[in-house]
Motif scaffolding. Structure first.
Motif, PDB file in Angstrom:
ATOM      1  N   MET A  21     -23.848  33.976  96.664  1.00 20.63           N
ATOM      2  CA  MET A  21     -24.039  32.844  96.926  1.00 20.63           C
ATOM      3  C   MET A  21     -23.586  31.768  98.041  1.00 20.63           C
ATOM      4  O   MET A  21     -23.774  31.934  99.048  1.00 20.63           O
ATOM      5  CB  MET A  21     -24.049  31.978  95.421  1.00 20.63           C
ATOM      6  CG  MET A  21     -24.190  30.379  95.472  1.00 20.63           C
ATOM      7  SD  MET A  21     -26.817  30.492  96.298  1.00 20.63           S
ATOM      8  CE  MET A  21     -27.072  28.824  95.633  1.00 20.63           C
ATOM      9  N   LYS A  22     -22.183  32.310  98.097  1.00 17.41           N
ATOM     10  CA  LYS A  22     -21.375  32.160  99.673  1.00 17.41           C
ATOM     11  C   LYS A  22     -22.134  32.843 100.985  1.00 17.41           C
ATOM     12  O   LYS A  22     -21.665  32.747 101.421  1.00 17.41           O
ATOM     13  CB  LYS A  22     -20.095  33.014  99.444  1.00 17.41           C
ATOM     14  CG  LYS A  22     -19.199  32.228  99.110  1.00 17.41           C
ATOM     15  CD  LYS A  22     -16.935  32.308  98.932  1.00 17.41           C
ATOM     16  CE  LYS A  22     -16.605  30.879  98.842  1.00 17.41           C
ATOM     17  NZ  LYS A  22     -15.210  31.488  98.276  1.00 17.41           N
ATOM     18  N   SER A  23     -22.259  34.445 100.805  1.00 14.94           N
ATOM     19  CA  SER A  23     -22.613  35.133 101.956  1.00 14.94           C
ATOM     20  C   SER A  23     -24.138  33.716 102.185  1.00 14.94           C
ATOM     21  O   SER A  23     -24.352  34.248 103.875  1.00 14.94           O
ATOM     22  CB  SER A  23     -23.075  35.841 101.531  1.00 14.94           C
ATOM     23  OG  SER A  23     -23.996  36.054 100.567  1.00 14.94           O
ATOM     24  N   LEU A  24     -25.285  33.900 101.466  1.00 16.46           N
ATOM     25  CA  LEU A  24     -26.141  32.817 101.744  1.00 16.46           C
ATOM     26  C   LEU A  24     -25.814  31.812 102.620  1.00 16.46           C
ATOM     27  O   LEU A  24     -26.551  31.213 103.130  1.00 16.46           O
ATOM     28  CB  LEU A  24     -26.738  32.816 100.596  1.00 16.46           C
ATOM     29  CG  LEU A  24     -28.297  32.378 100.621  1.00 16.46           C
ATOM     30  CD1 LEU A  24     -29.071  33.003 101.496  1.00 16.46           C
ATOM     31  CD2 LEU A  24     -28.831  31.541  99.542  1.00 16.46           C
ATOM     32  N   LYS A  25     -24.620  30.981 101.632  1.00 15.89           N
ATOM     33  CA  LYS A  25     -24.019  29.549 102.230  1.00 15.89           C
ATOM     34  C   LYS A  25     -24.045  29.580 103.673  1.00 15.89           C
ATOM     35  O   LYS A  25     -23.854  28.789 104.819  1.00 15.89           O
ATOM     36  CB  LYS A  25     -23.267  28.686 101.725  1.00 15.89           C
ATOM     37  CG  LYS A  25     -23.925  28.447 100.235  1.00 15.89           C
ATOM     38  CD  LYS A  25     -23.078  27.399  99.641  1.00 15.89           C
ATOM     39  CE  LYS A  25     -23.420  27.343  97.712  1.00 15.89           C
ATOM     40  NZ  LYS A  25     -22.658  26.248  97.817  1.00 15.89           N
ATOM     41  N   LEU A  26     -23.253  30.748 103.988  1.00 19.39           N
ATOM     42  CA  LEU A  26     -22.497  31.008 105.324  1.00 19.39           C
ATOM     43  C   LEU A  26     -23.088  31.812 106.797  1.00 19.39           C
ATOM     44  O   LEU A  26     -23.937  31.315 107.325  1.00 19.39           O
ATOM     45  CB  LEU A  26     -21.404  32.262 105.442  1.00 19.39           C
ATOM     46  CG  LEU A  26     -20.432  32.902 106.002  1.00 19.39           C
ATOM     47  CD1 LEU A  26     -19.994  31.663 106.480  1.00 19.39           C
ATOM     48  CD2 LEU A  26     -19.597  33.790 106.210  1.00 19.39           C
ATOM     49  N   PHE A  27     -24.034  32.614 105.747  1.00 15.34           N
ATOM     50  CA  PHE A  27     -25.568  32.860 106.772  1.00 15.34           C
ATOM     51  C   PHE A  27     -26.198  31.346 106.864  1.00 15.34           C
ATOM     52  O   PHE A  27     -26.884  31.305 108.114  1.00 15.34           O
ATOM     53  CB  PHE A  27     -26.737  33.495 106.055  1.00 15.34           C
ATOM     54  CG  PHE A  27     -27.513  34.361 106.780  1.00 15.34           C
ATOM     55  CD1 PHE A  27     -27.462  34.939 108.057  1.00 15.34           C
ATOM     56  CD2 PHE A  27     -29.302  33.520 106.296  1.00 15.34           C
ATOM     57  CE1 PHE A  27     -28.579  35.776 108.815  1.00 15.34           C
ATOM     58  CE2 PHE A  27     -29.951  33.751 107.130  1.00 15.34           C
ATOM     59  CZ  PHE A  27     -30.036  34.912 108.626  1.00 15.34           C
ATOM     60  N   ILE A  28     -26.795  30.631 106.813  1.00 11.88           N
ATOM     61  CA  ILE A  28     -27.285  29.064 106.629  1.00 11.88           C
ATOM     62  C   ILE A  28     -26.527  28.537 107.357  1.00 11.88           C
ATOM     63  O   ILE A  28     -26.913  28.101 108.912  1.00 11.88           O
ATOM     64  CB  ILE A  28     -27.632  28.639 105.169  1.00 11.88           C
ATOM     65  CG1 ILE A  28     -29.039  29.082 104.361  1.00 11.88           C
ATOM     66  CG2 ILE A  28     -27.958  27.173 105.729  1.00 11.88           C
ATOM     67  CD1 ILE A  28     -28.607  29.137 103.449  1.00 11.88           C
ATOM     68  N   ALA A  29     -25.505  28.325 106.895  1.00 13.00           N
ATOM     69  CA  ALA A  29     -24.574  27.461 108.005  1.00 13.00           C
ATOM     70  C   ALA A  29     -24.547  28.027 109.693  1.00 13.00           C
ATOM     71  O   ALA A  29     -24.063  27.972 110.503  1.00 13.00           O
ATOM     72  CB  ALA A  29     -23.259  27.496 107.122  1.00 13.00           C
ATOM     73  N   LEU A  30     -24.517  29.710 110.052  1.00 13.88           N
ATOM     74  CA  LEU A  30     -24.163  30.185 110.870  1.00 13.88           C
ATOM     75  C   LEU A  30     -25.808  29.993 111.647  1.00 13.88           C
ATOM     76  O   LEU A  30     -25.853  29.900 113.117  1.00 13.88           O
ATOM     77  CB  LEU A  30     -24.611  31.704 110.996  1.00 13.88           C
ATOM     78  CG  LEU A  30     -22.435  32.022 110.788  1.00 13.88           C
ATOM     79  CD1 LEU A  30     -22.601  33.158 110.341  1.00 13.88           C
ATOM     80  CD2 LEU A  30     -21.587  32.095 111.837  1.00 13.88           C
ATOM     81  N   VAL A  31     -26.993  29.907 110.902  1.00 11.16           N
ATOM     82  CA  VAL A  31     -27.825  29.653 111.412  1.00 11.16           C
ATOM     83  C   VAL A  31     -28.838  28.128 112.032  1.00 11.16           C
ATOM     84  O   VAL A  31     -28.622  27.873 113.199  1.00 11.16           O
ATOM     85  CB  VAL A  31     -29.513  30.050 110.846  1.00 11.16           C
ATOM     86  CG1 VAL A  31     -30.752  29.163 110.846  1.00 11.16           C
ATOM     87  CG2 VAL A  31     -29.618  31.257 110.256  1.00 11.16           C
TER      88      VAL A  31
END
Length: 182
Positions: A1-11
């Motif tokens: 879940m953390k990686s998904l939040k990090l990915f969305i934040a980068l996008v």
């Protein structure tokens, strides 16, 4: 879940950065592909110290073996061509036939079949005052000068005719003039 939040934040972050002021140049990853270094090939140094577009050596003749026509398009140039320029090709039957063929393509519509200035365009009153060859004091040099530079309503035909073709037409025009003077 953390990686998904990090990915969305980068996008989201990349989207915000890409939407900044469009009036300023943006980041270029390979600027040498977009903005090349301009070289002045005509400069004294040329390209990388080697001359590119150098002028030909004085007195050289271009490919095709015919000297450049350097008599200016002036009344003095016309008189110079009239008095000094001579036809360098022989008046053989082949050259006369080729001259007649070229005359029928380029000249007959104005100057007429006999060289009397009564071609189709003169008959249709598109051009008036086309002279007859017998009414003019012309030489091979003056004819060449007019074919090359044009005169009055007649435009230049130097782009349509090669060096030899101009002289072949001149042979034929001189023959027409002799026939008109008879």
């Amino acid at each position: 879940m953390k990686s998904l939040k990090l990915f969305i934040a980068l996008v989201v972050f990349a989207s915000i950065i890409s939407c900044n002021d469009r009036r300023k140049p943006q980041l270029e990853y390979m600027p040498d592909m977009y903005v090349s270094i301009p070289y002045d090939t005509d400069d004294a140094n040329g390209l990388n110290g080697k001359p590119v577009n150098s002028k030909p050596v004085a007195g050289t003749i271009p490919r095709g073996g015919h000297p450049a026509y350097d008599i200016p398009d002036t009344p003095q140039g016309y008189e110079k061509a009239k008095s000094e320029l001579k036809n360098p090709i022989e008046a053989s039957e082949t050259n006369l036939e080729k001259g007649k063929e070229l005359y029928s393509i380029y000249c007959i519509s104005c100057h007429g079949k006999k060289g009397d200035g009564n071609g189709y365009l003169a008959q249709a009153e598109k051009f008036e005052g086309i002279p007859s060859y017998k009414d003019r004091d012309i030489t091979a040099g003056s004819i060449y000068h007019v074919i090359y530079h044009g005169k009055n309503l007649m435009g230049s035909h130097s782009g349509q005719l090669t060096y030899n073709e101009r002289w072949q037409i001149i042979h034929y025009v001189e023959q027409l003039r002799v026939d008109l003077l008879k």
